[in-house]
Write a protein that holds these residues in place. Structure first.
Motif, PDB file in Angstrom:
ATOM      1  N   ALA A  86      37.868  82.830   1.549  1.00 54.58           N
ATOM      2  CA  ALA A  86      37.437  84.076   2.189  1.00 54.58           C
ATOM      3  C   ALA A  86      37.110  83.879   3.669  1.00 54.58           C
ATOM      4  N   GLU A  87      37.000  82.625   4.112  1.00 60.30           N
ATOM      5  CA  GLU A  87      36.755  82.387   5.544  1.00 60.30           C
ATOM      6  C   GLU A  87      37.924  82.877   6.379  1.00 60.30           C
ATOM      7  N   THR A  88      39.152  82.628   5.896  1.00 57.95           N
ATOM      8  CA  THR A  88      40.340  83.011   6.661  1.00 57.95           C
ATOM      9  C   THR A  88      41.040  84.233   6.083  1.00 57.95           C
ATOM     10  N   ALA A  89      40.781  84.545   4.828  1.00 60.65           N
ATOM     11  CA  ALA A  89      41.380  85.717   4.179  1.00 60.65           C
ATOM     12  C   ALA A  89      40.259  86.525   3.531  1.00 60.65           C
ATOM     13  N   PRO A  90      39.514  87.310   4.325  1.00 59.69           N
ATOM     14  CA  PRO A  90      38.336  88.009   3.806  1.00 59.69           C
ATOM     15  C   PRO A  90      38.662  88.938   2.645  1.00 59.69           C
ATOM     16  N   LEU A  91      37.714  89.082   1.762  1.00 59.80           N
ATOM     17  CA  LEU A  91      37.791  90.005   0.642  1.00 59.80           C
ATOM     18  C   LEU A  91      36.387  90.528   0.386  1.00 59.80           C
ATOM     19  N   PRO A  92      36.228  91.610  -0.356  1.00 62.49           N
ATOM     20  CA  PRO A  92      34.885  92.143  -0.597  1.00 62.49           C
ATOM     21  C   PRO A  92      34.014  91.137  -1.353  1.00 62.49           C
ATOM     22  N   ILE A  93      32.822  90.852  -0.826  1.00 66.06           N
ATOM     23  CA  ILE A  93      31.869  89.934  -1.447  1.00 66.06           C
ATOM     24  C   ILE A  93      30.526  90.644  -1.517  1.00 66.06           C
ATOM     25  N   PHE A  94      30.026  90.857  -2.724  1.00 65.69           N
ATOM     26  CA  PHE A  94      28.776  91.574  -2.939  1.00 65.69           C
ATOM     27  C   PHE A  94      27.685  90.564  -3.286  1.00 65.69           C
ATOM     28  N   PHE A  95      26.599  90.581  -2.513  1.00 62.84           N
ATOM     29  CA  PHE A  95      25.553  89.568  -2.646  1.00 62.84           C
ATOM     30  C   PHE A  95      24.303  90.153  -3.301  1.00 62.84           C
ATOM     31  N   PHE A  96      23.838  89.473  -4.355  1.00 60.69           N
ATOM     32  CA  PHE A  96      22.648  89.894  -5.091  1.00 60.69           C
ATOM     33  C   PHE A  96      21.626  88.759  -5.092  1.00 60.69           C
ATOM     34  N   TYR A  97      20.346  89.129  -4.967  1.00 59.07           N
ATOM     35  CA  TYR A  97      19.268  88.155  -4.875  1.00 59.07           C
ATOM     36  C   TYR A  97      18.149  88.533  -5.840  1.00 59.07           C
ATOM     37  N   LYS A  98      17.664  87.532  -6.568  1.00 60.28           N
ATOM     38  CA  LYS A  98      16.531  87.752  -7.471  1.00 60.28           C
ATOM     39  C   LYS A  98      15.349  86.936  -6.956  1.00 60.28           C
ATOM     40  N   PRO A  99      14.268  87.590  -6.528  1.00 59.63           N
ATOM     41  CA  PRO A  99      13.100  86.856  -6.010  1.00 59.63           C
ATOM     42  C   PRO A  99      12.405  86.089  -7.127  1.00 59.63           C
ATOM     43  N   PRO A 100      11.602  85.084  -6.795  1.00 61.32           N
ATOM     44  CA  PRO A 100      10.882  84.332  -7.825  1.00 61.32           C
ATOM     45  C   PRO A 100      10.080  85.262  -8.736  1.00 61.32           C
ATOM     46  N   GLY A 101      10.249  85.094 -10.033  1.00 60.84           N
ATOM     47  CA  GLY A 101       9.532  85.916 -10.994  1.00 60.84           C
ATOM     48  C   GLY A 101      10.117  87.298 -11.191  1.00 60.84           C
ATOM     49  N   GLY A 102      11.204  87.627 -10.472  1.00 63.45           N
ATOM     50  CA  GLY A 102      11.808  88.946 -10.588  1.00 63.45           C
ATOM     51  C   GLY A 102      12.580  89.114 -11.887  1.00 63.45           C
ATOM     52  N   ASP A 103      12.722  90.367 -12.319  1.00 68.92           N
ATOM     53  CA  ASP A 103      13.456  90.645 -13.546  1.00 68.92           C
ATOM     54  C   ASP A 103      14.720  91.449 -13.278  1.00 68.92           C
ATOM     55  N   ALA A 104      15.087  91.630 -12.012  1.00 67.30           N
ATOM     56  CA  ALA A 104      16.292  92.364 -11.665  1.00 67.30           C
ATOM     57  C   ALA A 104      16.878  91.777 -10.382  1.00 67.30           C
ATOM     58  N   TRP A 105      18.148  92.096 -10.140  1.00 68.25           N
ATOM     59  CA  TRP A 105      18.859  91.578  -8.982  1.00 68.25           C
ATOM     60  C   TRP A 105      18.843  92.608  -7.864  1.00 68.25           C
ATOM     61  N   GLU A 106      18.388  92.208  -6.697  1.00 72.54           N
ATOM     62  CA  GLU A 106      18.354  93.104  -5.551  1.00 72.54           C
ATOM     63  C   GLU A 106      19.671  93.003  -4.787  1.00 72.54           C
ATOM     64  N   TYR A 107      20.313  94.140  -4.569  1.00 73.93           N
ATOM     65  CA  TYR A 107      21.555  94.144  -3.810  1.00 73.93           C
ATOM     66  C   TYR A 107      21.243  93.993  -2.334  1.00 73.93           C
ATOM     67  N   ARG A 108      21.731  92.890  -1.729  1.00 72.45           N
ATOM     68  CA  ARG A 108      21.449  92.608  -0.325  1.00 72.45           C
ATOM     69  C   ARG A 108      22.550  93.091   0.611  1.00 72.45           C
ATOM     70  N   GLY A 109      23.690  93.492   0.053  1.00 73.37           N
ATOM     71  CA  GLY A 109      24.787  93.972   0.881  1.00 73.37           C
ATOM     72  C   GLY A 109      26.024  93.104   0.745  1.00 73.37           C
ATOM     73  N   ARG A 110      27.085  93.534   1.395  1.00 72.15           N
ATOM     74  CA  ARG A 110      28.309  92.736   1.424  1.00 72.15           C
ATOM     75  C   ARG A 110      28.180  91.648   2.487  1.00 72.15           C
ATOM     76  N   VAL A 111      28.762  90.495   2.208  1.00 68.89           N
ATOM     77  CA  VAL A 111      28.667  89.367   3.131  1.00 68.89           C
ATOM     78  C   VAL A 111      30.050  88.853   3.480  1.00 68.89           C
ATOM     79  N   GLU A 112      30.102  88.094   4.558  1.00 71.63           N
ATOM     80  CA  GLU A 112      31.323  87.455   5.026  1.00 71.63           C
ATOM     81  C   GLU A 112      31.087  85.966   5.164  1.00 71.63           C
ATOM     82  N   VAL A 113      32.138  85.182   4.995  1.00 67.05           N
ATOM     83  CA  VAL A 113      32.059  83.726   5.130  1.00 67.05           C
ATOM     84  C   VAL A 113      32.425  83.346   6.555  1.00 67.05           C
ATOM     85  N   LEU A 114      31.482  82.724   7.255  1.00 67.09           N
ATOM     86  CA  LEU A 114      31.744  82.268   8.617  1.00 67.09           C
ATOM     87  C   LEU A 114      32.369  80.880   8.630  1.00 67.09           C
ATOM     88  N   GLU A 115      31.853  79.993   7.783  1.00 62.72           N
ATOM     89  CA  GLU A 115      32.375  78.640   7.690  1.00 62.72           C
ATOM     90  C   GLU A 115      31.796  77.979   6.452  1.00 62.72           C
TER      91      GLU A 115
END
Length: 277
Positions: A86-115
């Motif tokens: 995806a660094e050279t051929a980008p595609l949709p990447i959806f990033f989810f984060y679960k904080p310590p002790g969390g019971d659900a995934w927080e959507y942080r947004g789409r991300v790109e690979v720089l390197e």
């Protein structure tokens, strides 16, 4: 589910059941999930936990995400390979984060690979991916976790392989949406059958497989993922299936129509470059 129909809100929390409902597919438990929409367009879902095993550095405008593989040296296969590409051929990447002790995934947004780089960490070699948030989605710092900062703006160029969806759609109809590996039929509604089309030699760099009928196999979502993760291979001469762990299909023969001949060179490429067992 079509990517164009996705309605995700940055900062919204998603349980595993809700993720399955939104994306029309469940979670695999992997940090990097390879997925496809109903138009066979590939996308990735990334998951990171605040109390996870990789100690991802999630602060700053750019952040570090450690590849998958919790023991031994990580290899550039499966999800690591697709994220690296995806660094050279980008595609949709959806990033989810679960904080310590969390019971659900927080959507942080789409991300790109720089390197990305392969580094030594705790006595083994792992892949570190430098990611940044897609400039089309902005995180409101005042209302989101403080350990992940909002993105800076960067100028990027995108390249995407243009697929002839008519070829895969026609082939799926010819197979009545039945998986050529296991014969299973999935449904996207009570009245609509659902299947995916897998390119045996993947499209795009570095594989540069062609979008042609002889490079396509009709599969269910599970066996599509198994192909991508290198858990499944097909003998080019006999059509015999080898599966790393599924005894129900291991040793069986690929179902093919008389008018659908899969190029043996594409099968050999998959077995040599992608199969991982």
């Amino acid at each position: 589910m079509r990517l164009s129909d996705l309605d995700l809100e940055v900062g919204e929390r998603y349980t595993s059941d809700r993720l399955q409902s939104v994306f029309d597919r469940g979670m695999t438990g992997r940090g990097i999930e390879i997925c496809y929409d109903s138009d066979d367009r590939r996308y990735l879902r990334l998951f990171a936990r605040g109390d996870g095993p990789y100690a991802d550095k999630l602060s700053g405008d750019e952040f570090t995400y450690v590849g998958e593989g919790q023991s031994g040296d990580q290899e550039l296969t499966a999800g690591n390979r697709y994220l690296a590409e995806a660094e050279t051929a980008p595609l949709p990447i959806f990033f989810f984060y679960k904080p310590p002790g969390g019971d659900a995934w927080e959507y942080r947004g789409r991300v790109e690979v720089l390197e990305f780089d392969r580094v030594r960490r705790n006595g083994r070699r792992v892949f570190e991916f430098t990611l940044t948030y897609d400039t089309k989605e902005r995180v409101d710092r005042s209302s989101h976790a403080s350990d992940i900062s909002p993105p800076k703006r960067v100028e990027t160029r995108r390249s995407r392989v243009i697929r002839d969806t008519q070829i895969s759609s026609r082939l799926k109809e010819e197979y009545r949406f039945e998986c050529q590996i296991c014969g299973d039929v999935r449904r996207q509604s009570p009245s609509e059958r659902y299947a995916e089309a897998h390119h045996v030699r993947p499209l795009g760099s570095p594989h540069d497989g062609p979008d042609v009928r002889s490079n396509l196999i009709v599969v269910c979502p599970n066996h599509h993922a198994d192909f991508d993760y290198g858990m499944l291979s097909i003998d080019p001469e006999s059509g015999r299936i080898a599966h790393a762990y599924d005894q129900n299909v291991d040793g069986t023969t690929l179902e093919t129509r008389p008018d659908h001949e899969i190029d043996t060179e594409f099968l050999r490429y998959h077995n040599h470059e992608i199969a991982d067992f």
